[in-house]
Motif scaffolding. Structure first.
Motif, PDB file in Angstrom:
ATOM      1  N   MET A   1      65.940  27.280  32.444  1.00  0.00           N
ATOM      2  CA  MET A   1      66.142  26.662  31.138  1.00  0.00           C
ATOM      3  C   MET A   1      64.994  27.000  30.197  1.00  0.00           C
ATOM      4  N   ASN A   2      63.811  27.224  30.758  1.00  0.00           N
ATOM      5  CA  ASN A   2      62.652  27.547  29.934  1.00  0.00           C
ATOM      6  C   ASN A   2      62.856  28.845  29.158  1.00  0.00           C
ATOM      7  N   ASN A   3      63.467  29.881  29.799  1.00  0.00           N
ATOM      8  CA  ASN A   3      63.730  31.142  29.105  1.00  0.00           C
ATOM      9  C   ASN A   3      64.670  30.947  27.924  1.00  0.00           C
ATOM     10  N   PHE A   4      65.624  30.040  28.081  1.00  0.00           N
ATOM     11  CA  PHE A   4      66.563  29.771  26.993  1.00  0.00           C
ATOM     12  C   PHE A   4      65.819  29.261  25.760  1.00  0.00           C
ATOM     13  N   ILE A   5      64.922  28.322  25.962  1.00  0.00           N
ATOM     14  CA  ILE A   5      64.162  27.750  24.844  1.00  0.00           C
ATOM     15  C   ILE A   5      63.218  28.791  24.252  1.00  0.00           C
ATOM     16  N   GLY A  69      76.670  44.828  25.326  1.00  0.00           N
ATOM     17  CA  GLY A  69      75.214  44.706  25.227  1.00  0.00           C
ATOM     18  C   GLY A  69      74.774  43.282  24.937  1.00  0.00           C
ATOM     19  N   CYS A  70      75.502  42.600  24.066  1.00  0.00           N
ATOM     20  CA  CYS A  70      75.166  41.201  23.752  1.00  0.00           C
ATOM     21  C   CYS A  70      75.310  40.313  24.981  1.00  0.00           C
ATOM     22  N   LEU A  71      76.372  40.519  25.751  1.00  0.00           N
ATOM     23  CA  LEU A  71      76.590  39.723  26.957  1.00  0.00           C
ATOM     24  C   LEU A  71      75.497  39.973  27.994  1.00  0.00           C
ATOM     25  N   ILE A  72      75.204  41.243  28.247  1.00  0.00           N
ATOM     26  CA  ILE A  72      74.167  41.599  29.218  1.00  0.00           C
ATOM     27  C   ILE A  72      72.798  41.109  28.754  1.00  0.00           C
ATOM     28  N   SER A  73      72.502  41.307  27.481  1.00  0.00           N
ATOM     29  CA  SER A  73      71.201  40.903  26.937  1.00  0.00           C
ATOM     30  C   SER A  73      70.996  39.401  27.008  1.00  0.00           C
ATOM     31  N   GLY A  74      72.021  38.646  26.647  1.00  0.00           N
ATOM     32  CA  GLY A  74      71.925  37.193  26.724  1.00  0.00           C
ATOM     33  C   GLY A  74      71.677  36.733  28.144  1.00  0.00           C
ATOM     34  N   TYR A  75      72.402  37.320  29.079  1.00  0.00           N
ATOM     35  CA  TYR A  75      72.233  37.015  30.503  1.00  0.00           C
ATOM     36  C   TYR A  75      70.801  37.313  30.952  1.00  0.00           C
ATOM     37  N   GLN A  76      70.300  38.497  30.610  1.00  0.00           N
ATOM     38  CA  GLN A  76      68.955  38.883  31.033  1.00  0.00           C
ATOM     39  C   GLN A  76      67.871  38.043  30.367  1.00  0.00           C
ATOM     40  N   LEU A  77      68.091  37.669  29.111  1.00  0.00           N
ATOM     41  CA  LEU A  77      67.112  36.808  28.439  1.00  0.00           C
ATOM     42  C   LEU A  77      67.052  35.427  29.083  1.00  0.00           C
ATOM     43  N   ILE A  78      68.215  34.847  29.331  1.00  0.00           N
ATOM     44  CA  ILE A  78      68.257  33.481  29.860  1.00  0.00           C
ATOM     45  C   ILE A  78      67.762  33.419  31.302  1.00  0.00           C
TER      46      ILE A  78
END
Length: 132
Positions: A1-5, A69-78
């Motif tokens: 959850m920290n990565n999300f914030i 790319g948006c789906l993969i990037s969001g996954y990797q960021l979170i």
């Protein structure tokens, strides 16, 4: 959850771009004939009028690539806090929007060019915030 914030801004921009390019791609795919007809009229009298099917196919490929790319990037960021794919995704967004801007300027559709410029500002901010 920290990565999300920590990455809330690029994640939000990725969601915006996901919605924008997913719907754009689906519209082009499911109404190919209507889009070709509209674009042939829109670009009549320009050198782009003969390149409509190729240009439309290129935009579909870019729309799909950006959506993935948006789906993969969001996954990797979170999950991992990884920003590299986000930078590439936003860069492809920017290049795609610049290509569309060229088309609008060639067609002398200045209100359309202004609209694309608004999307570009969001994409370039996403690129900036992801690359720092």
């Amino acid at each position: 959850m920290n990565n999300f914030i920590v990455h809330i801004v690029p994640i939000t921009i990725l969601i915006f771009m996901l919605i924008t390019f997913f719907i754009s791609g689906m519209e082009k795919i499911f109404d190919w004939k209507g889009n070709c007809t509209f674009l042939k009229t829109h670009f009549s009298g320009t050198f782009l009028s003969k390149m409509i099917p190729f240009s439309l196919m290129l935009l579909i490929i870019l729309d799909v690539a950006i959506t993935i790319g948006c789906l993969i990037s969001g996954y990797q960021l979170i999950l991992y806090g990884e920003k590299e794919s986000t930078v590439y995704t936003f860069f492809i967004c920017c290049i795609t929007l610049l290509l569309m801007l060229i088309g609008q300027r060639v067609a002398k559709d200045y209100p359309g060019a202004l609209t694309i410029s608004c999307y570009f500002m969001v994409a370039i901010f996403g690129l900036y915030i992801s690359s720092i």
